[in-house]
Design a protein around this motif. Structure first.
Motif, PDB file in Angstrom:
ATOM      1  N   ASN A  53      52.452  -1.453 -30.249  1.00 57.00           N
ATOM      2  CA  ASN A  53      51.442  -1.522 -31.295  1.00 57.00           C
ATOM      3  C   ASN A  53      50.136  -0.834 -30.933  1.00 57.00           C
ATOM      4  O   ASN A  53      49.354  -0.508 -31.819  1.00 57.00           O
ATOM      5  CB  ASN A  53      51.184  -2.983 -31.672  1.00 57.00           C
ATOM      6  CG  ASN A  53      52.383  -3.579 -32.370  1.00 57.00           C
ATOM      7  OD1 ASN A  53      52.880  -3.036 -33.335  1.00 57.00           O
ATOM      8  ND2 ASN A  53      52.879  -4.687 -31.859  1.00 57.00           N
ATOM      9  N   ILE A  54      49.873  -0.621 -29.661  1.00 55.67           N
ATOM     10  CA  ILE A  54      48.648   0.084 -29.254  1.00 55.67           C
ATOM     11  C   ILE A  54      49.006   1.224 -28.316  1.00 55.67           C
ATOM     12  O   ILE A  54      48.460   1.363 -27.235  1.00 55.67           O
ATOM     13  CB  ILE A  54      47.617  -0.868 -28.610  1.00 55.67           C
ATOM     14  CG1 ILE A  54      48.217  -1.594 -27.404  1.00 55.67           C
ATOM     15  CG2 ILE A  54      47.067  -1.851 -29.612  1.00 55.67           C
ATOM     16  CD1 ILE A  54      47.174  -2.319 -26.570  1.00 55.67           C
ATOM     17  N   THR A  78      51.060   4.140 -33.820  1.00 57.91           N
ATOM     18  CA  THR A  78      49.743   4.709 -33.539  1.00 57.91           C
ATOM     19  C   THR A  78      49.787   6.229 -33.458  1.00 57.91           C
ATOM     20  O   THR A  78      48.890   6.907 -33.955  1.00 57.91           O
ATOM     21  CB  THR A  78      49.157   4.159 -32.222  1.00 57.91           C
ATOM     22  OG1 THR A  78      50.110   4.331 -31.185  1.00 57.91           O
ATOM     23  CG2 THR A  78      48.798   2.707 -32.339  1.00 57.91           C
ATOM     24  N   GLN A  81      50.434   7.764 -37.045  1.00 58.46           N
ATOM     25  CA  GLN A  81      49.206   7.754 -37.838  1.00 58.46           C
ATOM     26  C   GLN A  81      48.212   8.797 -37.327  1.00 58.46           C
ATOM     27  O   GLN A  81      47.642   9.561 -38.103  1.00 58.46           O
ATOM     28  CB  GLN A  81      48.565   6.372 -37.812  1.00 58.46           C
ATOM     29  CG  GLN A  81      47.291   6.304 -38.627  1.00 58.46           C
ATOM     30  CD  GLN A  81      46.650   4.928 -38.587  1.00 58.46           C
ATOM     31  OE1 GLN A  81      47.193   3.977 -38.052  1.00 58.46           O
ATOM     32  NE2 GLN A  81      45.469   4.826 -39.167  1.00 58.46           N
TER      33      GLN A  81
END
Length: 144
Positions: A53-54, A78, A81
């Motif tokens: 997620n990061i 990430t 995006q």
């Protein structure tokens, strides 16, 4: 295999040990592209869902962007995006996709390289965030 790759191409270097922090910029800037892989390791808390997620937390993306390297990254949200917004790289789901992604990035290398620098300046350079954090701390300290 790796020794043969190093000697036959003259473009690959491998080290058996860690690289000193002060040498990272030199090493990154000697590359043409950066690969940002992610492989889930569920047995360790630092390498599973939190990194999924990061994904840019490793620092590799920041060094690559700082050196103007277009990036090839695992298909993490990430990176998807970021690369949609700043055209500094491409994502892959299968390793077999990497050669065609490299060809695509190389066909307009100077554009993607400039976008990587823009990515660093606007998103990954820690200076602005650290300065803002320090200002907030000083502001809070002045209140008390």
């Amino acid at each position: 295999f790796l020794e043969e790759l190093c000697s036959s191409t003259g473009r690959v270097s491998i080290t058996q040990g860690s690289v000193a922090l002060e040498n990272l910029t030199e090493i990154f800037s000697s590359a043409d592209f950066a690969r940002l892989p992610w492989c889930p390791e569920p047995s360790h808390w630092m390498s599973y869902q939190n990194i999924y997620n990061i994904g840019m937390s490793s620092g590799k993306a920041a060094y690559a962007a700082m050196c103007g390297l277009p990036m090839i990254a695992s298909a993490l949200p990430t990176y998807r995006q970021l690369f949609d917004e700043v055209k500094c790289g491409a994502v892959y789901s299968l390793v077999e996709q990497i050669p065609s992604l490299l060809d695509s990035l190389e066909s307009n290398y100077s554009f993607h390289s400039r976008e990587a620098r823009r990515c660093y300046d606007e998103r990954l350079n820690p200076t602005r965030g650290i300065a803002h954090f320090c200002q907030e701390v000083v502001g809070l300290a002045n209140k008390y």
